[in-house]
Design a protein around this motif. Structure first.
Motif, PDB file in Angstrom:
ATOM      1  N   ILE A 158      -8.461   6.541  22.727  1.00 37.26           N
ATOM      2  CA  ILE A 158      -9.059   4.910  21.646  1.00 37.26           C
ATOM      3  C   ILE A 158      -8.364   5.543  21.086  1.00 37.26           C
ATOM      4  O   ILE A 158      -9.110   6.848  19.928  1.00 37.26           O
ATOM      5  CB  ILE A 158     -10.633   4.621  21.890  1.00 37.26           C
ATOM      6  CG1 ILE A 158     -11.167   4.919  23.408  1.00 37.26           C
ATOM      7  CG2 ILE A 158     -11.051   3.828  21.205  1.00 37.26           C
ATOM      8  CD1 ILE A 158     -12.562   5.061  23.460  1.00 37.26           C
ATOM      9  N   ASN A 159      -7.402   4.773  20.281  1.00 31.86           N
ATOM     10  CA  ASN A 159      -7.268   4.767  19.013  1.00 31.86           C
ATOM     11  C   ASN A 159      -8.528   4.265  18.127  1.00 31.86           C
ATOM     12  O   ASN A 159      -8.279   3.358  18.105  1.00 31.86           O
ATOM     13  CB  ASN A 159      -6.119   4.593  18.264  1.00 31.86           C
ATOM     14  CG  ASN A 159      -5.292   4.909  19.183  1.00 31.86           C
ATOM     15  OD1 ASN A 159      -4.796   4.585  20.933  1.00 31.86           O
ATOM     16  ND2 ASN A 159      -4.639   6.047  18.881  1.00 31.86           N
ATOM     17  N   TYR A 160      -9.136   5.076  17.401  1.00 33.61           N
ATOM     18  CA  TYR A 160     -10.191   4.507  16.695  1.00 33.61           C
ATOM     19  C   TYR A 160     -10.326   3.124  14.857  1.00 33.61           C
ATOM     20  O   TYR A 160     -10.324   2.955  14.987  1.00 33.61           O
ATOM     21  CB  TYR A 160     -11.038   5.439  15.822  1.00 33.61           C
ATOM     22  CG  TYR A 160     -10.783   6.394  15.510  1.00 33.61           C
ATOM     23  CD1 TYR A 160     -10.493   6.178  13.756  1.00 33.61           C
ATOM     24  CD2 TYR A 160     -10.123   7.528  15.699  1.00 33.61           C
ATOM     25  CE1 TYR A 160     -10.020   7.727  12.631  1.00 33.61           C
ATOM     26  CE2 TYR A 160      -9.485   8.868  14.930  1.00 33.61           C
ATOM     27  CZ  TYR A 160      -9.970   8.752  13.548  1.00 33.61           C
ATOM     28  OH  TYR A 160      -9.271   9.578  13.323  1.00 33.61           O
ATOM     29  N   SER A 161      -8.418   4.003  14.993  1.00 35.64           N
ATOM     30  CA  SER A 161      -8.183   3.032  13.983  1.00 35.64           C
ATOM     31  C   SER A 161      -6.590   2.402  13.750  1.00 35.64           C
ATOM     32  O   SER A 161      -6.048   3.988  14.352  1.00 35.64           O
ATOM     33  CB  SER A 161      -8.686   3.735  12.460  1.00 35.64           C
ATOM     34  OG  SER A 161      -8.486   3.022  11.356  1.00 35.64           O
ATOM     35  N   ASN A 162      -6.416   2.042  13.225  1.00 34.67           N
ATOM     36  CA  ASN A 162      -4.615   2.239  12.747  1.00 34.67           C
ATOM     37  C   ASN A 162      -4.309   1.751  11.790  1.00 34.67           C
ATOM     38  O   ASN A 162      -3.246   2.157  11.533  1.00 34.67           O
ATOM     39  CB  ASN A 162      -3.544   0.930  13.942  1.00 34.67           C
ATOM     40  CG  ASN A 162      -4.248  -0.101  13.024  1.00 34.67           C
ATOM     41  OD1 ASN A 162      -5.523  -0.314  11.820  1.00 34.67           O
ATOM     42  ND2 ASN A 162      -3.683  -1.386  13.329  1.00 34.67           N
ATOM     43  N   ILE A 163      -5.134   2.360  10.612  1.00 35.70           N
ATOM     44  CA  ILE A 163      -5.094   2.713   9.650  1.00 35.70           C
ATOM     45  C   ILE A 163      -4.692   3.963   9.000  1.00 35.70           C
ATOM     46  O   ILE A 163      -5.304   4.917   8.603  1.00 35.70           O
ATOM     47  CB  ILE A 163      -6.430   2.118   8.641  1.00 35.70           C
ATOM     48  CG1 ILE A 163      -6.980   0.782   8.562  1.00 35.70           C
ATOM     49  CG2 ILE A 163      -6.395   2.020   6.834  1.00 35.70           C
ATOM     50  CD1 ILE A 163      -7.485  -0.334   8.079  1.00 35.70           C
ATOM     51  N   CYS A 164      -3.531   3.816   8.328  1.00 32.66           N
ATOM     52  CA  CYS A 164      -2.973   5.110   8.145  1.00 32.66           C
ATOM     53  C   CYS A 164      -1.936   5.737   6.912  1.00 32.66           C
ATOM     54  O   CYS A 164      -1.129   4.846   6.831  1.00 32.66           O
ATOM     55  CB  CYS A 164      -2.018   6.050   9.351  1.00 32.66           C
ATOM     56  SG  CYS A 164      -2.033   7.821   9.277  1.00 32.66           S
ATOM     57  N   ASN A 211      -4.606  -3.509   3.709  1.00 36.52           N
ATOM     58  CA  ASN A 211      -4.792  -4.592   3.544  1.00 36.52           C
ATOM     59  C   ASN A 211      -3.755  -5.506   4.924  1.00 36.52           C
ATOM     60  O   ASN A 211      -3.837  -7.259   4.566  1.00 36.52           O
ATOM     61  CB  ASN A 211      -4.307  -4.928   2.202  1.00 36.52           C
ATOM     62  CG  ASN A 211      -3.012  -4.497   2.366  1.00 36.52           C
ATOM     63  OD1 ASN A 211      -2.147  -4.318   3.006  1.00 36.52           O
ATOM     64  ND2 ASN A 211      -1.951  -4.639   0.911  1.00 36.52           N
ATOM     65  N   GLU A 212      -3.648  -5.211   5.665  1.00 40.53           N
ATOM     66  CA  GLU A 212      -2.542  -5.763   6.514  1.00 40.53           C
ATOM     67  C   GLU A 212      -3.688  -6.522   7.810  1.00 40.53           C
ATOM     68  O   GLU A 212      -4.277  -6.179   7.839  1.00 40.53           O
ATOM     69  CB  GLU A 212      -1.386  -4.450   7.391  1.00 40.53           C
ATOM     70  CG  GLU A 212      -0.405  -4.408   6.405  1.00 40.53           C
ATOM     71  CD  GLU A 212       0.769  -3.709   7.498  1.00 40.53           C
ATOM     72  OE1 GLU A 212       1.516  -4.134   8.594  1.00 40.53           O
ATOM     73  OE2 GLU A 212       0.331  -2.306   7.397  1.00 40.53           O
ATOM     74  N   GLU A 213      -2.882  -7.812   8.765  1.00 41.48           N
ATOM     75  CA  GLU A 213      -3.885  -9.074   9.039  1.00 41.48           C
ATOM     76  C   GLU A 213      -4.393  -7.766  10.144  1.00 41.48           C
ATOM     77  O   GLU A 213      -5.514  -8.325  10.693  1.00 41.48           O
ATOM     78  CB  GLU A 213      -2.798  -9.694   9.024  1.00 41.48           C
ATOM     79  CG  GLU A 213      -3.703 -11.060  10.337  1.00 41.48           C
ATOM     80  CD  GLU A 213      -2.838 -12.120  10.219  1.00 41.48           C
ATOM     81  OE1 GLU A 213      -3.756 -12.839  10.855  1.00 41.48           O
ATOM     82  OE2 GLU A 213      -1.900 -12.040   9.497  1.00 41.48           O
ATOM     83  N   ASP A 214      -3.356  -7.278  10.746  1.00 44.23           N
ATOM     84  CA  ASP A 214      -4.112  -6.475  12.479  1.00 44.23           C
ATOM     85  C   ASP A 214      -4.497  -4.692  12.520  1.00 44.23           C
ATOM     86  O   ASP A 214      -4.703  -4.081  13.113  1.00 44.23           O
ATOM     87  CB  ASP A 214      -2.935  -6.057  13.248  1.00 44.23           C
ATOM     88  CG  ASP A 214      -1.427  -6.030  12.749  1.00 44.23           C
ATOM     89  OD1 ASP A 214      -1.340  -5.361  11.638  1.00 44.23           O
ATOM     90  OD2 ASP A 214      -0.683  -5.627  13.372  1.00 44.23           O
ATOM     91  N   ALA A 215      -4.840  -4.711  10.606  1.00 44.90           N
ATOM     92  CA  ALA A 215      -5.988  -3.385  10.102  1.00 44.90           C
ATOM     93  C   ALA A 215      -6.956  -3.645  11.218  1.00 44.90           C
ATOM     94  O   ALA A 215      -7.820  -4.411  11.141  1.00 44.90           O
ATOM     95  CB  ALA A 215      -5.730  -3.364   8.977  1.00 44.90           C
TER      96      ALA A 215
END
Length: 361
Positions: free
Chosen positions: A58-64, A78-82
């Motif tokens: 499980i990738n708990y977030s894609n913000i990196c 700030n990206e739409e799919d973040a």
């Protein structure tokens, strides 16, 4: 330098130097490497079992904020799919895992500037309270070092906080190649080689089981690959006698479709079967103090994985109910529990469902 003498050192559980490993890499025939790696596997595992686990990544977030050159998965805030998952987002994922017979989740999500240690401790405590027997194989050295620097705490304290909240084991992600020359190019925002190793040694002293990895086939040299293996072996030698330390090692070839890395270094060539099998066999021979060698069927396919089970590997890792990072870089091999057991039996080996501690279930 005689090839047979190097093989005998490994079979006697003595240390192979990086120079000796490099000599095998350049001079030993592939079939000979496979034979001796398989002999060592038989000495360590005196059976015909091939283990695997049912868990969920499980990738708990894609913000990196790391922006590694080989990663297509990360996003800016700030990206739409973040996204960053809430506790409720985990519920259907874990419910599905339990229905499929698993009870462990692998949690990784990079270096998110918007969340701190409290996010993880609250999450771990909540999930452990809701799910009986749930195991958390979570974070990785770069994430732990990032939290420590962000909160101005020693990373040992971060690990203790996570452990007290329910952390069971630490995956070996973020190792890539343990060479600062390489790391400064492909993942400059991540922890250094020394920091990665120190996090794992600290975990071993706290009796937390860990795993180790290598992502190869990009800008590293063969010498750096061998040094990477020796650093892992030496760190394992430093663990307390009562700790399991690195319980496994996984070798990953670069999955780099459409990444910045391949766009910048267009001369990078794919890792084909013979090169992967060679590196896996050498990994088994160098890492004779790490009990389990996983083969990456997810990146190499089940045919190559099957050969590797006779070249030093004894584990097929996870059925991968969910995998996002490699999928975003062009890898989409799939196997379920039935497929894995059928594959193992077709090779006249015995499937063994396990947990993260490599205990038979």
């Amino acid at each position: 330098m005689q090839i047979d003498l190097i093989f005998q050192k490994s079979l006697n559980f003595d240390k192979i130097s990086s120079a000796e490993a490099l000599f095998l890499y350049k001079n030993a025939p592939l079939t000979t490497l496979m034979f001796y790696a398989n002999q060592l596997r038989k000495k360590i595992h005196n059976n015909n079992y091939v283990s695997y686990i049912i868990d969920r990544n499980i990738n708990y977030s894609n913000i990196c904020s790391s922006k590694c050159m080989f990663c297509n998965f990360c996003r800016n805030s700030n990206e739409e799919d973040a996204y960053t998952l809430s506790i409720n987002d985990f519920i259907p994922k874990i419910d599905e895992l339990y229905k499929k017979g698993g009870n462990q989740i692998l949690l990784q999500g990079g270096m998110n500037p918007n969340i701190g240690t409290d996010y993880y401790t609250n999450l771990f405590k909540s999930l452990k309270k809701k799910y009986s027997g749930l195991k958390l194989h979570a974070l990785s050295p770069p994430e732990i070092v990032y939290l420590a620097k962000k909160e101005n705490l020693p990373f040992e304290q971060i690990i203790i906080k996570l452990q007290n909240a329910g952390l069971d084991s630490i995956p070996g992600g973020g190792a890539e190649i343990l060479s600062d020359r390489v790391r400064k190019i492909i993942s400059p925002a991540k922890c250094t080689t020394d920091e990665w190793l120190k996090v794992m040694h600290a975990a071993h002293k706290l009796n937390i089981t860990t795993s180790a990895t290598m992502m190869f086939g990009h800008i590293e040299t063969p010498e750096e690959r061998m040094e990477h293996l020796c650093l892992l072996r030496d760190t394992q030698n430093r663990k307390p006698k009562t700790a399991k330390g690195f319980i496994s090692f996984t070798l990953w070839p670069l999955a780099g479709n459409n990444t910045k890395l391949l766009k910048k270094f267009s001369d990078i060539k794919p890792i084909y079967a013979d090169e992967y099998i060679k590196m896996l066999a050498i990994s088994r021979l160098v890492l004779n103090n790490i009990p389990n060698i996983q083969v990456s069927w997810l990146t190499m396919g089940k045919e190559v994985a099957g050969v590797c089970l006779f070249a030093g590997a004894n584990d097929l890792s996870s059925i991968m109910i969910e995998e996002n990072v490699l999928l975003s870089a062009g890898k989409n091999y799939k196997m379920n529990q039935t497929d894995i057991e059928k594959m193992i039996k077709s090779l006249r080996l015995k499937p063994m469902k396990r947990n993260q501690e490599y205990e038979k279930l």
